[in-house]
Motif scaffolding. Structure first.
Motif, short mmCIF file in Angstrom:
data_model
loop_
_atom_site.label_atom_id
_atom_site.label_comp_id
_atom_site.label_asym_id
_atom_site.label_seq_id
_atom_site.Cartn_x
_atom_site.Cartn_y
_atom_site.Cartn_z
N LEU A 119 0.83 -1.21 0.00
CA LEU A 119 0.00 0.00 0.00
C LEU A 119 0.86 1.25 0.00
O LEU A 119 0.59 2.22 -0.72
N LEU A 120 1.94 1.25 0.80
CA LEU A 120 2.81 2.41 0.86
C LEU A 120 3.61 2.59 -0.43
O LEU A 120 3.84 3.71 -0.88
N VAL A 121 4.03 1.47 -1.02
CA VAL A 121 4.82 1.56 -2.25
C VAL A 121 3.97 2.04 -3.42
O VAL A 121 4.37 2.93 -4.19
N GLU A 122 2.77 1.48 -3.58
CA GLU A 122 1.91 1.86 -4.70
C GLU A 122 1.30 3.24 -4.53
O GLU A 122 1.04 3.93 -5.50
N GLY A 123 1.05 3.64 -3.30
CA GLY A 123 0.51 4.97 -3.05
C GLY A 123 -0.93 5.15 -3.48
O GLY A 123 -1.35 6.27 -3.76
N GLN A 124 -1.72 4.06 -3.52
CA GLN A 124 -3.12 4.19 -3.93
C GLN A 124 -3.95 4.90 -2.87
O GLN A 124 -5.04 5.40 -3.16
N ALA A 125 -3.45 4.96 -1.64
CA ALA A 125 -4.10 5.71 -0.56
C ALA A 125 -3.02 6.10 0.42
O ALA A 125 -2.10 5.32 0.69
N THR A 126 -3.12 7.30 0.96
CA THR A 126 -2.11 7.78 1.88
C THR A 126 -2.78 8.65 2.94
O THR A 126 -3.99 8.90 2.89
N VAL A 127 -1.98 9.09 3.91
CA VAL A 127 -2.51 9.90 5.01
C VAL A 127 -3.13 11.18 4.46
O VAL A 127 -2.53 11.87 3.64
N GLY A 128 -4.34 11.49 4.91
CA GLY A 128 -5.05 12.68 4.45
C GLY A 128 -6.10 12.41 3.40
O GLY A 128 -6.94 13.27 3.13
N ASP A 129 -6.09 11.21 2.80
CA ASP A 129 -7.09 10.87 1.78
C ASP A 129 -8.39 10.44 2.44
O ASP A 129 -8.40 9.79 3.48
N TYR A 130 -9.49 10.80 1.77
CA TYR A 130 -10.81 10.34 2.21
C TYR A 130 -11.17 9.14 1.34
O TYR A 130 -11.26 9.25 0.11
N ILE A 131 -11.35 7.98 1.97
CA ILE A 131 -11.59 6.76 1.20
C ILE A 131 -12.86 6.07 1.69
O ILE A 131 -13.33 6.30 2.81
N GLU A 132 -13.39 5.25 0.82
CA GLU A 132 -14.55 4.42 1.15
C GLU A 132 -14.27 3.00 0.69
O GLU A 132 -13.92 2.77 -0.47
N LEU A 133 -14.38 2.04 1.62
CA LEU A 133 -14.12 0.65 1.29
C LEU A 133 -15.38 -0.05 0.83
O LEU A 133 -16.49 0.45 1.02
N ASP A 134 -15.18 -1.22 0.26
CA ASP A 134 -16.30 -1.99 -0.26
C ASP A 134 -17.27 -2.40 0.84
O ASP A 134 -18.46 -2.59 0.60
N GLY A 135 -16.75 -2.52 2.07
CA GLY A 135 -17.61 -2.91 3.17
C GLY A 135 -18.41 -1.78 3.76
O GLY A 135 -19.17 -1.99 4.72
N GLY A 136 -18.25 -0.56 3.24
CA GLY A 136 -19.01 0.58 3.72
C GLY A 136 -18.23 1.50 4.65
O GLY A 136 -18.71 2.59 4.97
N GLU A 137 -17.04 1.08 5.10
CA GLU A 137 -16.24 1.94 5.96
C GLU A 137 -15.75 3.15 5.17
O GLU A 137 -15.24 3.00 4.06
#
Length: 436
Positions: A272-290
């Motif tokens: 996750l850290l290498v690819e950078g698809q999400a990082t600190v400060g991003d607003y994300i939504e997971l498939d489970g609803g989180e």
């Protein structure tokens, strides 16, 4: 009787030896001459300290506004100036001891004074120089007692007693001295590791790089620092690295069976850290609803903070194996929209221009990639339905933050142009004649 107790008997023996030594010193002219040399060495140290200290202080004191690395190093050296007097006294006394032993073959009094000055230096270090709470505690309860034992000549005796005291832990035995040495060394090493980790993190955070790569480097530096500290501690305690290889094999088996989820989350965190698809400060939504803003990325999990201030701990594996919607990549623009309706009596050709101009006044609404866009959505039961799309930096921070502001702008714009906002209307048809 108390004299039958080994500890009491040993204490009485030390007391008798000290009394005999004190009487010998008081009645011996050689001891008095050594005492005179000791006083002379201390007075000479005070004179030298009065001359040297102001010059060192003026040489090392940087300009008040200087914040360079050299200035920080000079300020660090200045805090050790209180050690100069006891160390000068120790040095002059050591010279006097050498002269006394070469001329008269004895120097117990001046040797005791030399050790006493070293004790004063340790006490000054613990009381006036060390400010970190942990180091101050270590200096107060370890360094000062050791210096006191050395000053009175009992350090070797105490060390020998601790070395001979064996502590049995199953099939492994340790001397009490090895345990104490390991505890002190471990405390110092891991405090130094924590300090080094803090300094390296602060330095890495100042560098220009992708946030995900920055987090990865911080974690790698943290593992390297504490790994080196652990290996040094094993070496100090005399534990063979071969035994660590056996332990590592056992841990590997454990990872293969009972800890595979932890290993999976750890590896997912690295990916996750290498690819950078999400990082600190991003607003994300997971498939489970989180859904929430990433506030911390750890080795095993990532912490999201929701709009209501709650924390959600999400295993790193979920970011790799499920669908993740990233609404903000370090402050990228996002499109939002709000809906509204107008009365059927309205000239709808005027509505888009009025609404687009009103929404564009919001300070957070962007002109790039495009400005506000008002669209006709349909003909409803009570009014004509419109929607306005607009771009902002980030997301709706909290429930309807941007949407609420935009709806206020729409309301005021419609009122200013005498455009009616409809409310539900119903047509009631009565069959037959009305009752009289």
């Amino acid at each position: 009787m108390l004299s039958d107790n080994p500890l009491v008997a040993q204490g009485l023996d030390y007391f008798n030896q000290g009394t005999a030594l004190a009487q010998e010193w008081l009645l011996s002219p050689a001891a008095w001459s050594q005492f005179g040399l000791l006083v002379g060495a201390y007075l000479l140290a005070r004179i030298a300290n009065g001359v040297i200290t102001p010059r060192i202080r003026s040489l090392l004191t940087p300009a008040a506004e200087s914040r360079s690395l050299l200035a920080s190093g000079r300020r660090f050296l200045l805090i050790f100036l209180p050690l100069l007097l006891p160390l000068l006294a120790y040095g002059f006394t050591a010279i006097g001891e050498g002269i006394t032993r070469s001329l008269f073959g004895s120097g117990e009094v001046i040797a005791f004074g030399k050790r006493f000055f070293l004790f004063l230096a340790a006490r000054a270090l613990a009381k006036r120089i060390v400010t970190d709470p942990f180091l101050k505690l270590l200096a107060k309860y370890v360094l000062v007692p050791v210096a006191a034992l050395y000053a009175v000549g009992l350090l070797d005796t105490v060390l020998a007693a601790l070395e001979s005291t064996v502590v049995q832990l199953g099939n492994i035995s340790f001397s009490a001295l090895a345990i104490i040495r390991g505890a002190i060394a471990g405390s110092l090493l891991f405090w130094l590791g924590q300090w080094s980790n803090t300094q390296s993190t602060a330095y890495i955070e100042q560098q220009e790089m992708r946030p995900a790569i920055r987090q990865l480097i911080v974690k790698a530096a943290e593992f390297a620092i504490f790994g080196i500290a652990f290996l040094l501690l094993m070496n100090i305690m005399g534990i063979s690295l071969t035994s660590l290889a056996v332990i590592g094999g056992a841990v590997g088996v454990g990872l293969g069976f009972g800890l595979q989820k932890i290993a999976s989350n750890f590896i997912s965190g690295v990916i996750l850290l290498v690819e950078g698809q999400a990082t600190v400060g991003d607003y994300i939504e997971l498939d489970g609803g989180e859904a929430g803003t990433i506030i911390k990325m750890m080795a095993r999990a990532t912490i999201l903070e929701t709009f209501d201030g709650r924390w959600i701990v999400v295993p790193n594996e979920d970011f790799i194996t499920t669908r993740v919607v990233n609404y903000s990549d370090s402050g990228s623009a996002n499109r939002l929209e709000v809906d509204f309706s107008v009365s059927y009596d309205t000239d709808i050709n005027k509505v888009p221009a009025i609404i687009e101009a009103a929404v564009a006044k919001h300070p957070e609404v962007l002109d790039d990639p495009e400005g506000p866009d008002c669209e006709l959505r349909g003909f409803g039961d009570s009014g004509i339905d419109f929607g306005v799309e607009f771009w902002v930096n980030g997301i709706d921070d909290g429930k309807n933050k941007f949407a609420s502001d935009v709806l206020f702008l729409i309301w005021n714009a419609l009122k200013d142009n005498n455009i009616e906002i409809p409310y539900p209307q119903r047509v009631v048809e009565l069959k037959g004649s009305l009752p009289t």
